[in-house]
Scaffold this motif. Structure first.
Motif, PDB file in Angstrom:
ATOM      1  N   VAL A 104       0.662  -1.222  -0.182  1.00 37.22           N
ATOM      2  CA  VAL A 104       0.141   0.120  -0.111  1.00 37.22           C
ATOM      3  C   VAL A 104       0.845   1.370   0.053  1.00 37.22           C
ATOM      4  N   PHE A 105       0.382   2.213  -0.711  1.00 40.55           N
ATOM      5  CA  PHE A 105       1.194   3.445  -0.453  1.00 40.55           C
ATOM      6  C   PHE A 105      -0.172   4.651  -0.943  1.00 40.55           C
ATOM      7  N   ARG A 218      -0.008  -0.411  -5.956  1.00 40.63           N
ATOM      8  CA  ARG A 218       1.477  -0.446  -6.665  1.00 40.63           C
ATOM      9  C   ARG A 218       1.286   0.631  -7.825  1.00 40.63           C
ATOM     10  N   ALA A 219       0.352   0.540  -8.440  1.00 44.42           N
ATOM     11  CA  ALA A 219       0.228   1.679  -9.509  1.00 44.42           C
ATOM     12  C   ALA A 219       0.393   3.063  -9.283  1.00 44.42           C
ATOM     13  N   VAL A 220       0.029   3.518  -8.072  1.00 43.82           N
ATOM     14  CA  VAL A 220       0.067   4.697  -7.449  1.00 43.82           C
ATOM     15  C   VAL A 220       1.379   5.254  -7.326  1.00 43.82           C
ATOM     16  N   HIS A 223       3.159   5.140 -10.946  1.00 46.87           N
ATOM     17  CA  HIS A 223       2.945   6.393 -11.665  1.00 46.87           C
ATOM     18  C   HIS A 223       3.418   7.677 -11.015  1.00 46.87           C
ATOM     19  N   ILE A 224       3.594   7.753  -9.830  1.00 46.80           N
ATOM     20  CA  ILE A 224       4.241   9.159  -9.061  1.00 46.80           C
ATOM     21  C   ILE A 224       5.712   9.256  -9.555  1.00 46.80           C
ATOM     22  N   ARG A 225       6.429   8.002  -9.761  1.00 48.97           N
ATOM     23  CA  ARG A 225       7.692   7.884  -9.997  1.00 48.97           C
ATOM     24  C   ARG A 225       8.078   8.340 -11.698  1.00 48.97           C
ATOM     25  N   TYR A 226       7.079   7.553 -12.359  1.00 48.49           N
ATOM     26  CA  TYR A 226       6.927   7.843 -13.685  1.00 48.49           C
ATOM     27  C   TYR A 226       6.819   9.459 -13.957  1.00 48.49           C
TER      28      TYR A 226
END
Length: 262
Positions: A104-105, A218-220, A223-226
């Protein structure tokens, strides 16, 4: 709402998050996923085959990972009591992502706190940054969920820790609508919105959300890093995270502090 609907007493929101940078202007960033609205006194009890898809753990939401608080509700009570807010038997609703498939993030978790008569007492916005830091903001109640506060915590590497937030965090019902504006030197430089439509949480709704947005938690983070890499490649200057904001406990005592602008 007096009681959250559905077999689990919770709501699932199919949500879209949008980030718009206006100074300097950059293309908007959009991300889809799903969020839970839960009553901290009645957290969903999932059948064991579905438990890997949703867990609400104190270490994912508390001020620090080693506080030893046995429940999220007890930790919120402790936090509010330290700042002079007594809930008694009042209800706390939490909007968040659940831990799913072991991960979770949550860039932002919001708590709406009520007294025993159901009147809103305050809102708590809990921010997590990608460095492991956490930061809580105690916000006064407002009929429309409006508040403003100085920025006081590092979230995005492309903004320094200055400026002021104007936010709208109304308690959600059938629809979810949150907005955060960041203003610097009198200009609005960033806007984040979260919009969604809710449905009662139950096995069918959770399976539908998990299949529609697989690996959403994980997608959150990815996406933030991308997005960060693209902004860096576009030439935006980077402001390193202050050491004090890395793994920072969420212990902020004042009612006028940061709400995140990821």
């Amino acid at each position: 709402m007096s009681t959250l609907p559905g077999p689990w007493g919770a709501v699932l929101y199919d949500a879209r998050t949008t980030h718009v940078r206006t100074e300097p202007p950059r293309p908007a960033f959009r991300h889809r996923g799903y969020l839970w609205l839960v009553d901290l006194d009645r957290l969903p009890r999932l059948p064991w085959p579905l438990r890997p898809l949703a867990a609400f753990r104190p270490r994912d939401h508390g001020p620090a990972r080693d506080t030893g608080e046995p429940t999220i509700r007890q930790d919120i009570d402790r936090y509010l009591a330290a700042h002079g807010v007594r809930l008694g038997r009042g209800r706390v609703l939490m909007l968040t992502q659940a831990r799913s498939l072991g991960y979770v993030f949550n860039p932002l978790t919001v708590y709406w706190c009520h007294d025993e008569a159901g009147r809103p007492l305050c809102t708590v916005a809990e921010v997590h940054n990608t460095h492991g830091g956490r930061h809580r903001y105690l916000l006064p109640p407002d009929p429309d969920g409006r508040s403003e506060t100085p920025k006081d915590f590092h979230v995005s590497p492309f903004f320094p820790v200055d400026g002021r937030y104007r936010m709208v965090l109304p308690e959600p019902g059938e629809r979810l609508g949150l907005t955060v504006h960041l203003e610097r030197e009198g200009s609005r430089v960033f806007t984040a919105t979260v919009r969604g439509t809710g449905r009662p949480a139950g096995p069918a709704a959770l399976l539908r959300a998990a299949l529609t947005h697989p690996f959403a938690t994980r997608a959150v983070s990815l996406h933030i890093r991308y997005r960060g890499i693209r902004l860096w490649l576009s030439g935006l200057p980077v402001h390193p995270c202050p050491p004090a904001d890395e793994a920072r406990p969420a212990t902020n005592p004042t009612p006028t502090e940061e709400v995140p602008a990821p």
